[in-house]
Design an enzyme around this catalytic site. Structure first.
Site, PDB file in Angstrom:
ATOM      1  CE  LYS A 131      -3.067   2.862   5.411  1.00 39.63           C
ATOM      2  NZ  LYS A 131      -4.422   3.225   5.366  1.00 39.63           N
TER       3      LYS A 131
ATOM      4  CE  LYS B 156      -3.341   8.218   1.497  1.00 37.52           C
ATOM      5  NZ  LYS B 156      -4.415   7.589   0.768  1.00 37.52           N
TER       6      LYS B 156
ATOM      7  CE  LYS C  56     -10.757   3.177  -0.319  1.00 40.02           C
ATOM      8  NZ  LYS C  56      -9.639   2.366   0.157  1.00 40.02           N
TER       9      LYS C  56
HETATM   10  P1  ATP Z   1      -7.102   3.798   3.168  1.00 41.42           P
HETATM   11  O1  ATP Z   1      -7.590   4.978   3.913  1.00 41.42           O
HETATM   12  O2  ATP Z   1      -7.814   2.526   3.526  1.00 41.42           O
HETATM   13  O3  ATP Z   1      -5.607   3.655   3.173  1.00 41.42           O
HETATM   14  P2  ATP Z   1      -7.263   5.238   0.694  1.00 41.42           P
HETATM   15  O4  ATP Z   1      -8.433   6.148   0.707  1.00 41.42           O
HETATM   16  O5  ATP Z   1      -5.916   5.806   0.887  1.00 41.42           O
HETATM   17  O6  ATP Z   1      -7.516   4.023   1.660  1.00 41.42           O
HETATM   18  P3  ATP Z   1      -6.580   3.236  -1.313  1.00 41.42           P
HETATM   19  O7  ATP Z   1      -7.481   2.077  -1.486  1.00 41.42           O
HETATM   20  O8  ATP Z   1      -5.335   3.029  -0.525  1.00 41.42           O
HETATM   21  O9  ATP Z   1      -7.358   4.485  -0.705  1.00 41.42           O
HETATM   22  O10 ATP Z   1      -6.154   3.847  -2.723  1.00 41.42           O
HETATM   23  C1  ATP Z   1      -6.786   3.709  -3.953  1.00 41.42           C
HETATM   24  C2  ATP Z   1      -6.154   4.701  -4.914  1.00 41.42           C
HETATM   25  O11 ATP Z   1      -6.544   6.032  -4.545  1.00 41.42           O
HETATM   26  C3  ATP Z   1      -4.629   4.710  -4.911  1.00 41.42           C
HETATM   27  O12 ATP Z   1      -4.149   4.798  -6.239  1.00 41.42           O
HETATM   28  C4  ATP Z   1      -4.248   5.948  -4.146  1.00 41.42           C
HETATM   29  O13 ATP Z   1      -3.023   6.489  -4.585  1.00 41.42           O
HETATM   30  C5  ATP Z   1      -5.404   6.878  -4.487  1.00 41.42           C
HETATM   31  N1  ATP Z   1      -5.630   7.851  -3.426  1.00 41.42           N
HETATM   32  C6  ATP Z   1      -6.027   7.585  -2.157  1.00 41.42           C
HETATM   33  N2  ATP Z   1      -6.157   8.722  -1.447  1.00 41.42           N
HETATM   34  C7  ATP Z   1      -5.828   9.734  -2.293  1.00 41.42           C
HETATM   35  C8  ATP Z   1      -5.757  11.143  -2.143  1.00 41.42           C
HETATM   36  N3  ATP Z   1      -6.069  11.743  -0.999  1.00 41.42           N
HETATM   37  N4  ATP Z   1      -5.383  11.889  -3.207  1.00 41.42           N
HETATM   38  C9  ATP Z   1      -5.089  11.293  -4.392  1.00 41.42           C
HETATM   39  N5  ATP Z   1      -5.118   9.964  -4.602  1.00 41.42           N
HETATM   40  C10 ATP Z   1      -5.484   9.183  -3.570  1.00 41.42           C
END
Ligand code: ATP
Ligand code: LTN
Length: 329
Positions: free
Chosen positions: A114, A195, A198
């Site tokens: 990040k 990965k 969002k």
């Molecule tokens: P950001 O993009 O803001 O970092 P994010 O989409 O990665 O957000 P988080 O709020 O960080 O989402 O994560 C919420 C949960 O979703 C966590 O347990 C994380 O491990 C899971 N998660 C996020 N992205 C994935 C993915 N691509 N595959 C599986 N699990 C995910």
């Protein structure tokens, strides 16, 4: 009598939730509700670590609360609250920052990922895992259901708990990560080496839980694959195809290898995957629309959740304050 485990997890209000959040984490949160004492949290303080718009953050926090209820979290069967409503988290984070080593925080891959592409890197982005450790440890947590990307943060939380306990006496329960066997890592449809996320700017590579059927079909049809048109699971050699198989498997309760059975072409794989995702998300979308129509009720339920959470968190924080040597007020 069997002792019921305490479960804790959190999700950031940094954008509309995507398929990876659901398959990698939220679905698991829902299924643990009746087996354990579950505490789930919208981590708005963590969202402050990156540049944001205040009005958008407020509305994303409320909407994520509604989304968590729409996927199946029931405030009567779990504790569901907003992190910023329980002030113990911010105070606990300071104790964690003073227990974590600078070198440990510097090694976190989420910080590296990040911070590399950011114009502004806040101090909070660096100490982010210390706040996460406070979230987890304040609730005497045994298990932390998360996607694969969060394994390192949970490991660090364990190390912090063990160090604090050995320096200051038994204070915290040492937690462990619970990572689902399938769907643990959903990749971006356009960049299958990254990965799905969002907050990264990849609208075509990200399936949102609120996307309509047309959007989902279009995004899956345009997903990056490869040129040999053979459908089998090989994440290293065929990352795009394997990601679709993982999504298809996770959406239909099968392993990616099983999901490949009977699928002859990439066209077939894409149509079957899109249909399975649309079917899985349809009831969630309908429930979300109902809940979104009554924001005052969501606010009321989240405030009750915060009251329940505060009782546990304040008792643990008092214990930690005492053990670390802070004079009682
Ligand atoms: P950001 O993009 O803001 O970092 P994010 O989409 O990665 O957000 P988080 O709020 O960080 O989402 O994560 C919420 C949960 O979703 C966590 O347990 C994380 O491990 C899971 N998660 C996020 N992205 C994935 C993915 N691509 N595959 C599986 N699990 C995910
Ligand atoms: N860092 C996590 C979100 C998060 C979390 C937590 C997860 C904050 N606090 C406590 C589990 C337990 C993320 O980026 N997904």
């Amino acid at each position: 009598m069997a002792v019921v485990a305490r479960v804790f997890s959190g999700i950031k209000p940094t954008g509309s939730i995507q398929l990876g959040n659901y398959l990698g984490a939220l679905r698991n949160w829902v299924s643990m509700q009746d087996e354990a004492d579950c505490v789930y949290c919208v981590v708005d303080l963590h969202a402050l670590t990156v540049p944001h718009d205040p009005a958008e953050l407020r509305s994303a926090t409320l909407s994520l609360g509604q989304m968590l209820m729409a996927v199946g979290l029931d405030p009567d069967r779990c504790t569901l609250f907003v992190q910023g409503h329980v002030r113990e988290h911010a105070e606990g984070a300071w104790l964690m920052e003073c227990t974590a080593a600078f070198g440990e925080l510097r090694r976190m891959t989420q910080f590296k990922d990040k911070s590399e592409s950011a114009d502004f890197v806040s101090g909070g982005l660096f100490t982010y895992p210390a706040l996460q450790a406070a979230d987890i440890l304040l609730y005497d947590t045994d298990q932390v259901p998360v996607g694969e990307d969060q394994r390192q943060h949970v490991e660090l939380t364990r190390d912090i708990a063990i160090r604090f306990n050995s320096r200051f006496g038994d204070t915290f329960v040492v937690p462990e990560a619970v990572i689902p066997p399938s769907g643990a890592r959903v990749m971006d449809l356009q960049h299958p080496d990254q990965k799905m996320s969002k907050s990264e700017d990849s609208p075509q590579g990200t399936i949102l839980v609120l996307d309509d059927a047309g959007d989902i079909e279009r995004k899956v049809k345009r997903a990056v694959t490869d040129s040999d048109n053979e459908v089998y699971f090989d994440p290293d050699g065929k990352p795009g195809v394997s990601n679709l198989l993982s999504i298809l498997g996770a959406s239909t309760g099968r392993s990616p290898v099983e999901a490949a059975t009977g699928i002859e072409s990439y066209g077939d794989l894409k149509t079957t995957t899109a249909d399975a995702v649309v079917e899985m998300l349809r009831p969630i979308q309908a429930r979300y629309r109902e809940l979104a129509a009554d924001p005052a009720e969501t606010g009321r339920l989240l405030a009750l959740g915060a009251d329940k959470a505060r009782q546990v968190a304040s008792a643990t924080l008092d214990r930690a304050r005492e053990n670390v040597g802070l004079l009682a007020p």
